[in-house]
Design a protein around this motif. Structure first.
Motif, PDB file in Angstrom:
ATOM      1  N   VAL A  82     -10.037   7.808 -31.305  1.00  8.61           N
ATOM      2  CA  VAL A  82     -10.568   8.852 -30.421  1.00  8.61           C
ATOM      3  C   VAL A  82     -10.764   8.323 -29.002  1.00  8.61           C
ATOM      4  O   VAL A  82     -10.387   8.967 -28.023  1.00  8.61           O
ATOM      5  CB  VAL A  82     -11.903   9.414 -30.965  1.00  8.61           C
ATOM      6  N   LEU A  83     -11.329   7.114 -28.901  1.00 11.56           N
ATOM      7  CA  LEU A  83     -11.537   6.529 -27.569  1.00 11.56           C
ATOM      8  C   LEU A  83     -10.203   6.355 -26.856  1.00 11.56           C
ATOM      9  O   LEU A  83     -10.076   6.633 -25.658  1.00 11.56           O
ATOM     10  CB  LEU A  83     -12.250   5.176 -27.696  1.00 11.56           C
ATOM     11  N   HIS A  84      -9.224   5.913 -27.620  1.00  9.47           N
ATOM     12  CA  HIS A  84      -7.902   5.714 -27.034  1.00  9.47           C
ATOM     13  C   HIS A  84      -7.314   7.062 -26.607  1.00  9.47           C
ATOM     14  O   HIS A  84      -6.775   7.205 -25.508  1.00  9.47           O
ATOM     15  CB  HIS A  84      -6.996   5.029 -28.052  1.00  9.47           C
ATOM     16  N   ARG A  85      -7.425   8.051 -27.483  1.00 14.82           N
ATOM     17  CA  ARG A  85      -6.873   9.370 -27.197  1.00 14.82           C
ATOM     18  C   ARG A  85      -7.483   9.946 -25.917  1.00 14.82           C
ATOM     19  O   ARG A  85      -6.795  10.550 -25.101  1.00 14.82           O
ATOM     20  CB  ARG A  85      -7.162  10.317 -28.378  1.00 14.82           C
TER      21      ARG A  85
ATOM     22  N   GLY B  49     -17.270  12.133 -17.300  1.00 15.47           N
ATOM     23  CA  GLY B  49     -16.098  11.457 -16.764  1.00 15.47           C
ATOM     24  C   GLY B  49     -16.274   9.962 -16.602  1.00 15.47           C
ATOM     25  O   GLY B  49     -15.399   9.290 -16.067  1.00 15.47           O
ATOM     26  N   GLY B  50     -17.418   9.441 -17.044  1.00 17.23           N
ATOM     27  CA  GLY B  50     -17.650   7.996 -16.974  1.00 17.23           C
ATOM     28  C   GLY B  50     -16.899   7.275 -18.079  1.00 17.23           C
ATOM     29  O   GLY B  50     -16.117   7.871 -18.808  1.00 17.23           O
ATOM     30  N   VAL B  51     -17.156   5.978 -18.163  1.00 16.77           N
ATOM     31  CA  VAL B  51     -16.489   5.178 -19.189  1.00 16.77           C
ATOM     32  C   VAL B  51     -17.151   5.424 -20.542  1.00 16.77           C
ATOM     33  O   VAL B  51     -18.348   5.229 -20.705  1.00 16.77           O
ATOM     34  CB  VAL B  51     -16.558   3.677 -18.832  1.00 16.77           C
ATOM     35  N   ALA B  52     -16.353   5.869 -21.482  1.00 22.88           N
ATOM     36  CA  ALA B  52     -16.884   6.231 -22.798  1.00 22.88           C
ATOM     37  C   ALA B  52     -16.855   5.044 -23.741  1.00 22.88           C
ATOM     38  O   ALA B  52     -15.875   4.305 -23.785  1.00 22.88           O
ATOM     39  CB  ALA B  52     -16.077   7.373 -23.380  1.00 22.88           C
TER      40      ALA B  52
ATOM     41  N   SER C  21     -10.050  16.694 -34.250  1.00 24.66           N
ATOM     42  CA  SER C  21     -10.348  17.859 -33.419  1.00 24.66           C
ATOM     43  C   SER C  21     -11.843  18.065 -33.244  1.00 24.66           C
ATOM     44  O   SER C  21     -12.283  18.785 -32.352  1.00 24.66           O
ATOM     45  CB  SER C  21      -9.716  19.112 -34.033  1.00 24.66           C
ATOM     46  N   ASN C  22     -12.641  17.425 -34.076  1.00 24.50           N
ATOM     47  CA  ASN C  22     -14.089  17.562 -33.975  1.00 24.50           C
ATOM     48  C   ASN C  22     -14.723  16.333 -33.325  1.00 24.50           C
ATOM     49  O   ASN C  22     -15.934  16.218 -33.269  1.00 24.50           O
ATOM     50  CB  ASN C  22     -14.702  17.798 -35.362  1.00 24.50           C
ATOM     51  N   LEU C  23     -13.900  15.428 -32.847  1.00 17.86           N
ATOM     52  CA  LEU C  23     -14.423  14.199 -32.252  1.00 17.86           C
ATOM     53  C   LEU C  23     -14.004  14.086 -30.795  1.00 17.86           C
ATOM     54  O   LEU C  23     -12.916  14.526 -30.417  1.00 17.86           O
ATOM     55  CB  LEU C  23     -13.906  12.979 -33.030  1.00 17.86           C
ATOM     56  N   ARG C  24     -14.872  13.510 -29.999  1.00 17.92           N
ATOM     57  CA  ARG C  24     -14.526  13.304 -28.596  1.00 17.92           C
ATOM     58  C   ARG C  24     -15.262  12.068 -28.083  1.00 17.92           C
ATOM     59  O   ARG C  24     -16.286  11.664 -28.629  1.00 17.92           O
ATOM     60  CB  ARG C  24     -14.896  14.523 -27.761  1.00 17.92           C
ATOM     61  N   ALA C  25     -14.719  11.514 -27.002  1.00 16.57           N
ATOM     62  CA  ALA C  25     -15.325  10.326 -26.423  1.00 16.57           C
ATOM     63  C   ALA C  25     -16.471  10.721 -25.495  1.00 16.57           C
ATOM     64  O   ALA C  25     -16.368  11.684 -24.736  1.00 16.57           O
ATOM     65  CB  ALA C  25     -14.270   9.537 -25.650  1.00 16.57           C
ATOM     66  N   LEU C  26     -17.563   9.976 -25.582  1.00 16.94           N
ATOM     67  CA  LEU C  26     -18.699  10.178 -24.672  1.00 16.94           C
ATOM     68  C   LEU C  26     -19.204   8.808 -24.224  1.00 16.94           C
ATOM     69  O   LEU C  26     -19.045   7.826 -24.942  1.00 16.94           O
ATOM     70  CB  LEU C  26     -19.842  10.902 -25.384  1.00 16.94           C
ATOM     71  N   CYS C  27     -19.836   8.768 -23.055  1.00 19.07           N
ATOM     72  CA  CYS C  27     -20.509   7.543 -22.668  1.00 19.07           C
ATOM     73  C   CYS C  27     -21.850   7.485 -23.402  1.00 19.07           C
ATOM     74  O   CYS C  27     -22.304   8.480 -23.961  1.00 19.07           O
ATOM     75  CB  CYS C  27     -20.711   7.497 -21.153  1.00 19.07           C
TER      76      CYS C  27
END
Ligand SMILES: [Zn+2]
Length: 107
Positions: free
Chosen positions: A31-34, A43-46, A61-67
């Motif tokens: 996910v982080l790579h995607r 928009g920061g570094v996750a 589809s239910n996962l996303r990168a966050l800081c």
């Protein structure tokens, strides 16, 4: 009142924390790579991976990168819905004095 389908026995429920799958470490990297290690909120570094809908759905589809800041803020909010109101206060400040985090929170 929230209706939740419990997919597993209650011994797995430990409060607000999601139950992570065995391949979570790998999934997290995918996910982080995607998402190019970019926080979906600010928009920061996750460095965290968040469940968009907080449940046992670990599909991409239910996962996303966050800081860390945005993730802590979000999980704090989710915990506050289910748990005592005064826990929200803790959730706001236990993330540490990150300037961006504080500014975003104060509005
Ligand atoms: Zn962020």
């Amino acid at each position: 009142m929230e209706v939740r389908v419990m997919a597993r026995p209650s011994k797995y429920t430990s409060g607000r924390r999601e139950r992570l799958p065995r391949n979570w470490k790998r999934l997290r990297l995918v996910v982080l790579h995607r998402d190019n290690h970019t926080c979906a909120e600010c928009g920061g570094v996750a460095s965290h991976v968040d469940h968009i809908v907080p449940n046992d759905d670990h599909s991409l589809s239910n996962l996303r990168a966050l800081c860390a800041s945005c993730h802590n803020r979000k999980t704090g909010r989710e915990g506050g819905q289910a748990k005592a109101r005064n826990q929200r206060k803790n959730g706001r400040f236990d993330a540490g004095p990150h300037p961006a985090y504080l500014r975003a929170d104060e509005g």
